[in-house]
Design a protein around this motif. Structure first.
Motif, mmCIF file in Angstrom:
data_model
loop_
_atom_site.group_PDB
_atom_site.id
_atom_site.type_symbol
_atom_site.label_atom_id
_atom_site.label_comp_id
_atom_site.label_asym_id
_atom_site.label_seq_id
_atom_site.Cartn_x
_atom_site.Cartn_y
_atom_site.Cartn_z
ATOM 1 N N TRP A 184 3.153 0.073 44.891
ATOM 2 C CA TRP A 184 2.598 -0.465 43.647
ATOM 3 C C TRP A 184 1.143 -0.880 43.828
ATOM 4 C CZ3 TRP A 184 4.726 0.061 39.081
ATOM 5 C CH2 TRP A 184 6.114 0.252 38.990
ATOM 6 N N HIS A 185 0.301 -0.485 42.877
ATOM 7 C CA HIS A 185 -1.108 -0.860 42.871
ATOM 8 C C HIS A 185 -1.667 -0.597 41.477
ATOM 9 C CE1 HIS A 185 -1.202 3.483 43.552
ATOM 10 N NE2 HIS A 185 -2.471 3.489 43.161
ATOM 11 N N PHE A 186 -2.912 -0.938 41.264
ATOM 12 C CA PHE A 186 -3.583 -0.628 40.006
ATOM 13 C C PHE A 186 -5.066 -0.438 40.281
ATOM 14 C CE2 PHE A 186 -3.680 -5.205 40.404
ATOM 15 C CZ PHE A 186 -4.969 -5.547 40.038
ATOM 16 N N HIS A 187 -5.737 0.226 39.369
ATOM 17 C CA HIS A 187 -7.179 0.489 39.462
ATOM 18 C C HIS A 187 -7.635 1.030 38.122
ATOM 19 C CE1 HIS A 187 -5.692 4.557 40.066
ATOM 20 N NE2 HIS A 187 -5.103 4.175 41.179
ATOM 21 N N GLY A 188 -8.837 1.539 38.070
ATOM 22 C CA GLY A 188 -9.357 2.106 36.841
ATOM 23 C C GLY A 188 -8.618 3.377 36.451
ATOM 24 N N PRO A 189 -8.994 3.954 35.314
ATOM 25 C CA PRO A 189 -8.287 5.112 34.780
ATOM 26 C C PRO A 189 -8.569 6.391 35.556
ATOM 27 C CG PRO A 189 -10.238 4.694 33.487
ATOM 28 C CD PRO A 189 -10.135 3.564 34.485
ATOM 29 N N GLY A 190 -7.695 7.361 35.357
ATOM 30 C CA GLY A 190 -7.908 8.653 35.981
ATOM 31 C C GLY A 190 -6.762 9.607 35.735
ATOM 32 N N PHE A 191 -6.795 10.701 36.463
ATOM 33 C CA PHE A 191 -5.807 11.766 36.344
ATOM 34 C C PHE A 191 -5.297 12.105 37.739
ATOM 35 C CE2 PHE A 191 -8.822 12.218 32.921
ATOM 36 C CZ PHE A 191 -8.066 12.558 31.819
ATOM 37 N N SER A 192 -4.052 12.556 37.818
ATOM 38 C CA SER A 192 -3.540 13.071 39.076
ATOM 39 C C SER A 192 -2.820 14.382 38.793
ATOM 40 C CB SER A 192 -2.584 12.072 39.740
ATOM 41 O OG SER A 192 -2.210 12.543 41.020
ATOM 42 N N GLU A 193 -3.251 15.430 39.473
ATOM 43 C CA GLU A 193 -2.647 16.751 39.307
ATOM 44 C C GLU A 193 -1.839 17.104 40.550
ATOM 45 O OE1 GLU A 193 -3.801 21.401 38.341
ATOM 46 O OE2 GLU A 193 -5.406 19.928 38.564
ATOM 47 N N MET A 243 -0.300 17.532 35.188
ATOM 48 C CA MET A 243 -1.244 16.434 35.416
ATOM 49 C C MET A 243 -0.791 15.216 34.626
ATOM 50 S SD MET A 243 -5.332 16.515 34.567
ATOM 51 C CE MET A 243 -5.586 17.938 35.610
ATOM 52 N N ILE A 244 -1.025 14.029 35.190
ATOM 53 C CA ILE A 244 -0.747 12.777 34.497
ATOM 54 C C ILE A 244 -2.059 12.000 34.352
ATOM 55 C CG2 ILE A 244 -0.150 11.587 36.655
ATOM 56 C CD1 ILE A 244 1.834 9.886 35.051
ATOM 57 N N TYR A 245 -2.194 11.319 33.219
ATOM 58 C CA TYR A 245 -3.298 10.384 33.015
ATOM 59 C C TYR A 245 -2.751 8.995 33.280
ATOM 60 C CZ TYR A 245 -6.702 7.403 30.688
ATOM 61 O OH TYR A 245 -7.622 6.425 30.421
ATOM 62 N N PHE A 246 -3.409 8.228 34.152
ATOM 63 C CA PHE A 246 -2.998 6.839 34.362
ATOM 64 C C PHE A 246 -4.056 5.942 33.731
ATOM 65 C CE2 PHE A 246 -4.519 8.730 38.333
ATOM 66 C CZ PHE A 246 -5.656 7.990 38.618
ATOM 67 N N TYR A 290 7.134 18.784 50.912
ATOM 68 C CA TYR A 290 5.744 18.338 50.950
ATOM 69 C C TYR A 290 5.149 18.453 49.558
ATOM 70 C CZ TYR A 290 3.871 23.133 51.102
ATOM 71 O OH TYR A 290 3.526 24.430 50.815
ATOM 72 N N THR A 291 4.236 17.566 49.267
ATOM 73 C CA THR A 291 3.593 17.510 47.962
ATOM 74 C C THR A 291 2.090 17.459 48.181
ATOM 75 O OG1 THR A 291 5.470 16.279 47.082
ATOM 76 C CG2 THR A 291 3.459 16.191 45.811
ATOM 77 N N VAL A 292 1.349 18.202 47.369
ATOM 78 C CA VAL A 292 -0.109 18.235 47.452
ATOM 79 C C VAL A 292 -0.659 17.823 46.088
ATOM 80 C CG1 VAL A 292 -2.138 19.677 47.920
ATOM 81 C CG2 VAL A 292 0.025 20.145 49.111
ATOM 82 N N PHE A 293 -1.670 16.962 46.099
ATOM 83 C CA PHE A 293 -2.229 16.494 44.830
ATOM 84 C C PHE A 293 -3.726 16.276 44.937
ATOM 85 C CE2 PHE A 293 -1.675 12.681 47.228
ATOM 86 C CZ PHE A 293 -2.732 11.865 46.845
ATOM 87 N N VAL A 294 -4.376 16.244 43.768
ATOM 88 C CA VAL A 294 -5.764 15.829 43.645
ATOM 89 C C VAL A 294 -5.801 14.789 42.522
ATOM 90 C CG1 VAL A 294 -8.124 16.487 43.008
ATOM 91 C CG2 VAL A 294 -6.750 18.016 44.421
ATOM 92 N N SER A 295 -6.406 13.650 42.792
ATOM 93 C CA SER A 295 -6.602 12.627 41.767
ATOM 94 C C SER A 295 -8.079 12.539 41.424
ATOM 95 C CB SER A 295 -6.104 11.263 42.250
ATOM 96 O OG SER A 295 -4.692 11.258 42.327
ATOM 97 N N THR A 296 -8.353 12.358 40.138
ATOM 98 C CA THR A 296 -9.711 12.207 39.629
ATOM 99 C C THR A 296 -9.827 10.811 39.049
ATOM 100 O OG1 THR A 296 -9.766 14.554 39.033
ATOM 101 C CG2 THR A 296 -11.445 13.132 38.046
ATOM 102 N N PHE A 297 -10.687 9.985 39.624
ATOM 103 C CA PHE A 297 -10.906 8.628 39.138
ATOM 104 C C PHE A 297 -12.144 8.660 38.254
ATOM 105 C CE2 PHE A 297 -8.610 8.415 43.082
ATOM 106 C CZ PHE A 297 -7.569 7.565 42.758
ATOM 107 N N THR A 298 -12.003 8.186 37.012
ATOM 108 C CA THR A 298 -13.059 8.320 36.021
ATOM 109 C C THR A 298 -13.750 6.982 35.747
ATOM 110 O OG1 THR A 298 -11.751 7.828 34.061
ATOM 111 C CG2 THR A 298 -11.634 10.074 34.914
ATOM 112 N N THR A 299 -14.810 7.054 34.987
ATOM 113 C CA THR A 299 -15.522 5.849 34.575
ATOM 114 C C THR A 299 -15.256 5.520 33.120
ATOM 115 O OG1 THR A 299 -17.461 7.165 34.014
ATOM 116 C CG2 THR A 299 -17.390 6.199 36.223
#
Length: 125
Positions: free
Chosen positions: A34-43, A93-96, A110-119
């Protein structure tokens, strides 16, 4: 080189100068506590990832010494206020949202992902 060729999500601030990328590989049962941060996407590029999320005003109860898989198996069944949840499959992809609490469990060998942290939403201003 891998992240340079990654196609960013379609959002106003998803540009190379206004976002940050993270790449990861995880084994079945691993994940992120569990954690939190700014918005973004994870594919999810390979495998499946199970996400559980709470809005900013609902902080989940958890022990940081235990994994998110442990939380799903032993804490989740007894909680009254269930989180929002979904499984993100390969190619999805999910938007958090900004400041939402979330945890993730990898479901496949195994799982592979890329997350994009936005402003977006002024989080990083």
């Amino acid at each position: 080189e891998l992240l340079k060729s990654y196609k960013l999500p379609p959002c106003q601030t998803c540009t190379r100068d206004l976002s940050a990328l993270a790449f990861g590989i995880g084994a079945k049962g691993s994940g992120v506590q569990w954690h939190f941060h700014g918005p973004g996407f994870s594919e999810t590029l390979h495998g499946r990832k199970h996400w559980v999320l709470y809005p900013p005003d609902k902080k989940p109860k958890y022990d940081p010494d235990f994994t998110p898989l442990y939380w799903m198996e032993y804490s989740y069944p007894s909680i009254d206020s269930k989180p929002w949840e979904c499984t993100v499959h390969q190619g999805e992809m999910i938007y958090f949202p900004d400041m939402w609490h979330h945890a993730i469990v990898n479901l496949d060998p195994y799982t592979v992902f890329v997350s994009t942290f936005t402003t977006e939403h002024g989080v990083f201003n």
